[in-house]
Design a protein around this motif. Sequence first.
Motif, PDB file in Angstrom:
ATOM      1  N   ALA A 162       0.815  -1.218   0.000  1.00 60.84           N
ATOM      2  CA  ALA A 162       0.000   0.000   0.000  1.00 60.84           C
ATOM      3  C   ALA A 162       0.846   1.265   0.000  1.00 60.84           C
ATOM      4  O   ALA A 162       0.434   2.298  -0.541  1.00 60.84           O
ATOM      5  CB  ALA A 162      -0.941  -0.015   1.208  1.00 60.84           C
ATOM      6  N   ASN A 163       2.037   1.200   0.583  1.00 61.61           N
ATOM      7  CA  ASN A 163       2.903   2.388   0.657  1.00 61.61           C
ATOM      8  C   ASN A 163       3.835   2.535  -0.540  1.00 61.61           C
ATOM      9  O   ASN A 163       4.662   3.439  -0.574  1.00 61.61           O
ATOM     10  CB  ASN A 163       3.721   2.367   1.952  1.00 61.61           C
ATOM     11  N   GLY A 164       3.700   1.619  -1.527  1.00 59.34           N
ATOM     12  CA  GLY A 164       4.533   1.707  -2.724  1.00 59.34           C
ATOM     13  C   GLY A 164       5.822   0.921  -2.679  1.00 59.34           C
ATOM     14  O   GLY A 164       6.588   0.954  -3.642  1.00 59.34           O
ATOM     15  N   ASP A 165       6.092   0.201  -1.598  1.00 55.98           N
ATOM     16  CA  ASP A 165       7.223  -0.716  -1.597  1.00 55.98           C
ATOM     17  C   ASP A 165       6.957  -1.816  -2.623  1.00 55.98           C
ATOM     18  O   ASP A 165       5.817  -2.288  -2.753  1.00 55.98           O
ATOM     19  CB  ASP A 165       7.410  -1.361  -0.218  1.00 55.98           C
TER      20      ASP A 165
ATOM     21  N   VAL B  49      19.477  -2.486  -8.265  1.00 55.58           N
ATOM     22  CA  VAL B  49      19.375  -1.614  -9.444  1.00 55.58           C
ATOM     23  C   VAL B  49      18.726  -0.289  -9.071  1.00 55.58           C
ATOM     24  O   VAL B  49      19.148   0.788  -9.520  1.00 55.58           O
ATOM     25  CB  VAL B  49      18.589  -2.313 -10.571  1.00 55.58           C
ATOM     26  N   ALA B  50      17.692  -0.341  -8.217  1.00 53.78           N
ATOM     27  CA  ALA B  50      16.996   0.884  -7.804  1.00 53.78           C
ATOM     28  C   ALA B  50      17.934   1.831  -7.045  1.00 53.78           C
ATOM     29  O   ALA B  50      17.918   3.050  -7.265  1.00 53.78           O
ATOM     30  CB  ALA B  50      15.781   0.536  -6.951  1.00 53.78           C
ATOM     31  N   VAL B  51      18.739   1.275  -6.159  1.00 54.02           N
ATOM     32  CA  VAL B  51      19.685   2.098  -5.396  1.00 54.02           C
ATOM     33  C   VAL B  51      20.712   2.734  -6.337  1.00 54.02           C
ATOM     34  O   VAL B  51      21.018   3.932  -6.239  1.00 54.02           O
ATOM     35  CB  VAL B  51      20.389   1.245  -4.312  1.00 54.02           C
ATOM     36  N   LEU B  52      21.234   1.945  -7.262  1.00 57.01           N
ATOM     37  CA  LEU B  52      22.211   2.454  -8.222  1.00 57.01           C
ATOM     38  C   LEU B  52      21.592   3.503  -9.143  1.00 57.01           C
ATOM     39  O   LEU B  52      22.243   4.488  -9.507  1.00 57.01           O
ATOM     40  CB  LEU B  52      22.784   1.300  -9.042  1.00 57.01           C
TER      41      LEU B  52
ATOM     42  N   THR C 190      12.043  -3.369  -2.894  1.00 51.82           N
ATOM     43  CA  THR C 190      12.582  -2.023  -3.120  1.00 51.82           C
ATOM     44  C   THR C 190      11.736  -1.020  -2.351  1.00 51.82           C
ATOM     45  O   THR C 190      10.530  -0.905  -2.601  1.00 51.82           O
ATOM     46  CB  THR C 190      12.567  -1.674  -4.617  1.00 51.82           C
ATOM     47  N   PRO C 191      12.318  -0.288  -1.398  1.00 54.66           N
ATOM     48  CA  PRO C 191      11.544   0.715  -0.658  1.00 54.66           C
ATOM     49  C   PRO C 191      11.003   1.796  -1.595  1.00 54.66           C
ATOM     50  O   PRO C 191      11.624   2.136  -2.604  1.00 54.66           O
ATOM     51  CB  PRO C 191      12.571   1.293   0.318  1.00 54.66           C
ATOM     52  N   ASN C 192       9.873   2.341  -1.232  1.00 60.90           N
ATOM     53  CA  ASN C 192       9.194   3.307  -2.110  1.00 60.90           C
ATOM     54  C   ASN C 192      10.027   4.556  -2.387  1.00 60.90           C
ATOM     55  O   ASN C 192       9.809   5.239  -3.393  1.00 60.90           O
ATOM     56  CB  ASN C 192       7.820   3.694  -1.542  1.00 60.90           C
ATOM     57  N   SER C 193      10.985   4.863  -1.538  1.00 60.05           N
ATOM     58  CA  SER C 193      11.798   6.066  -1.729  1.00 60.05           C
ATOM     59  C   SER C 193      12.673   5.981  -2.977  1.00 60.05           C
ATOM     60  O   SER C 193      13.178   6.996  -3.463  1.00 60.05           O
ATOM     61  CB  SER C 193      12.675   6.311  -0.503  1.00 60.05           C
ATOM     62  N   TYR C 194      12.840   4.780  -3.518  1.00 66.63           N
ATOM     63  CA  TYR C 194      13.645   4.600  -4.725  1.00 66.63           C
ATOM     64  C   TYR C 194      12.785   4.517  -5.989  1.00 66.63           C
ATOM     65  O   TYR C 194      13.325   4.421  -7.096  1.00 66.63           O
ATOM     66  CB  TYR C 194      14.491   3.332  -4.615  1.00 66.63           C
TER      67      TYR C 194
END
Length: 346
Positions: free
Chosen positions: A241-244, A254-257, A317-321
């Motif tokens: 629900a939070n976009g994770d 890949v998301a972090v990079l 992948t956390p939503n912040s990425y």
Amino acid sequence: MRTIEWTPEGVVLLDQRKLPRREEYHLCRTYQEVAEAIRGMIIRGAPAIGVAAAMGIALGVRQSPAASLDTLKAEFRGICDTLAATRPTGVNLFWAIGRMRLLFDDLVERRADLSAIRARLVEEAQKIKEEDIAANRALGDYGVALVPAGKTVMTICNAGALATAGYGTALGVIRSAIREGKNVDVLALETRPFLQGARLTAWELQRDHIPTTLITDNMAGHFLHSGRIGCVVVGADRIAANGDVANKIGTYTVAVLAKENGVPFYVAAPLSTVDLNIPSGDAIPIEERPAAEVIEIQGVPIAPAGIAVSNPAFDVTPNSYVSAIITERGVARPPYTESLRELKQR
């Protein structure tokens, strides 16, 4: 290509274990065989697994010898439980089973006769397939505006026609971008340990004459730093629900990079992949696959016998990425707790 097809004989699946060397089709004559095909990766990809589960339920009910509603109800529960026990992470499996359950319960409540129930479940399973293809085409069209013209799109795993009933999610965005003249090419990560990028994505894009370069997973940072990559587009197996986002193992890296190098990271998935009952990625169950997938390639050992192995099939992948989530009803942007719910309720 036909990823999955309903036929009078049973459910026909393109055997993705054999690609790219051979294009073979596997006939499932019982719901148990459909369950084993899901578990054994004959068919994979969250949307495709959902369609397969729906067809497995329809097949099981059609073949049931039950002569009464009460008997069929008991058998129906067992069919659903068998299919639900195949793979735990992708929510489309449970979404499709839930949809078939709702229809079955409604038909039972209305005291429909057994032949009508069997026919309606077959019809619903085929409807789920067609809706998935339509959703993929729609989200592909929504994603076009996010893809920079003349640049390279990076992707991991396979989120194409092979992972869905047709057209694809991440690859659907790429297909739509090319159709609109964006002149993009693709950088596909091989996706260890099951090599979905090397075996499936490269094969699928090559068939469509889409310019594609295959790289190993540990080359992602090099290319994201090069300035060549316009965006990353990936699929998803479950979105909280939070976009994770739960997706194939390696996606988080890949998301972090991508964020480190200022490259937008997009997730393309139908709304059936969004699970509003899961508040965050911490609650998403992660499937552990067999050790053989890591220590062997095509049956050939590549590691010493007896070595300890961990093989999670997915990461979160956390939503912040996540720059945006592309769906068939539009593009969700942060805060995802609001945008995803709004799209689901449209």
